[in-house]
Design an enzyme around this catalytic site. Structure first.
Site: not given
Ligand code: IPM
Ligand code: MG
Length: 352
Positions: A142, A187, A219, A243, A247
């Site tokens: 990032y 990884k 993975d 990240d 999710d």
């Molecule tokens: C999160 C989001 C952010 C990230 C984006 C919006 C930059 O996906 O907080 O997980 O990738 O960190």
């Molecule tokens: Mg995210």
């Protein structure tokens, strides 16, 4: 005690959910004798509209001075085509970096009341899911060097030993307070930064003999999360893998609109936000679920202010509200009582 908060509601439903959270926080203050003084600042798309940048220096300074930051959500299709140097997401990364918040805690908790929303089979979920994803937040790909060349583009993933050590240590400390199982995700079969990461985890493990440590390639980890999520207690990983995996972990709980997060640094200051996005299509319509942000406030009380009793009061009030059958649209199922954003905020507030 008196606490100074910086509120950055942001865009879309951000103001809706932050507003409800403040009602709940004020109720906590009245009950337990604390004052939470909050000042609101623009961030993300709304800041682009007024100031031409997603975050002004004043806002960063104000957040640095505050005791903690409560964030709603930033961005939306309206700003999808602005120049990449001023995208709303830049504000988020700028705040994380500018406040030194290298440690992102993303609990993926399944609420028993919402078990029906879990997309996995009952036999996989058993009596519930409770995973803590610990994501490195201010390094890696990032923030590495990136650019475009004559016929391509590149991003680089770089980690210093110090950056890895401090997040891995957080992972161990959190595992010690939970079920003492730490899974480090990397990884290392490909990436040099992952090889360093893995060796640091292995040597630090000697300081935490009680913690059962495992390593997974990213993975495999993403596959294991849906195959057998109950094997996980704490997952520690780099910025990008965290990240993605956070999710996935949140979705398998079925509670995506319910989950809070905390971003921490070396001091007590933190930034707290729901994991969901700005959902501009339902902004201002009294539809959004404020519970993730309300639960983020509970995390703030716990991690930044060491107010465990107060944090628990909010979490219990949320549990009670769900037990009583109240649901916003996103978590509604037959036989439940459908309520809007403001009603949900009031119900939790009353239960505090
Ligand atoms: C999160 C989001 C952010 C990230 C984006 C919006 C930059 O996906 O907080 O997980 O990738 O960190
Ligand atoms: Mg995210």
């Amino acid at each position: 005690m008196n606490y100074e908060l910086a509120l950055v509601p942001g865009d879309g439903i951000g103001p809706d959910v932050v507003g409800e959270s403040m009602k709940v926080l004020e109720a906590v203050g009245r009950k337990y004798g604390h004052t939470f003084h909050a000042t609101t600042y623009p961030l993300g798309g709304c800041s682009i509209d007024t100031y031409g940048v997603p975050m002004t220096d004043e806002v960063l300074k104000a957040c640095q001075k505050s005791d903690s930051v409560l964030l709603g959500a930033v961005g939306g299709p309206k700003w999808d085509h602005v120049d990449s140097s001023i995208r709303p997401e830049k504000a988020l990364l700028g705040l994380r970096k500018g406040l030194g918040l290298f440690c992102n805690l993303r609990p993926a908790l399944m609420y028993p009341q919402l078990k029906g929303a879990c997309p996995l089979k009952d036999e996989i979920v058993g009596d519930g899911l409770d995973i803590m994803v610990v994501r490195e937040l201010t390094g890696g790909i990032y923030f590495g060097k990136r650019g475009t060349t004559a016929d391509g583009a590149f991003d680089t993933m770089e980690y210093s030993r110090m950056e890895i050590e401090r997040i891995v240590r957080k992972g161990f400390e959190i595992a010690m307070k939970r079920h003492k199982r730490l899974c480090s995700v990397d990884k290392a079969n490909i990436l040099a930064s992952s090889q360093l990461w893995r060796s640091i985890v292995e040597s630090m493990a000697k300081e935490y003999p009680e913690v059962a440590v495992s390593h997974l390639y990213v993975d495999n980890a993403s596959m294991q999360l849906v195959r057998n999520p109950r094997q996980f207690d704490v997952i520690v990983t780099c910025n990008m893998f965290g990240d993605i995996l956070s999710d996935e972990a949140s979705q398998i709980t079925g509670s995506i609109g319910m989950l809070p997060s905390a971003s921490l640094g070396v001091g007590t200051k933190g930034m707290y936000e729901p994991i969901h996005g700005s959902a501009p299509d339902i902004a201002g319509k009294n539809i959004a679920n404020p519970l993730a942000t309300i639960l983020s406030v509970a995390m703030m009380l716990r991690y930044s202010f060491s107010l465990e009793k107060e944090a628990k009061a909010i979490e219990d009030a949320v549990g009670k509200t769900l037990d009583d059958g109240y649901r916003t649209t996103d978590i509604y199922s037959d036989g439940m009582k459908k309520v809007g954003t403001r009603e949900m905020g009031d119900l939790v507030k009353e239960r505090v």
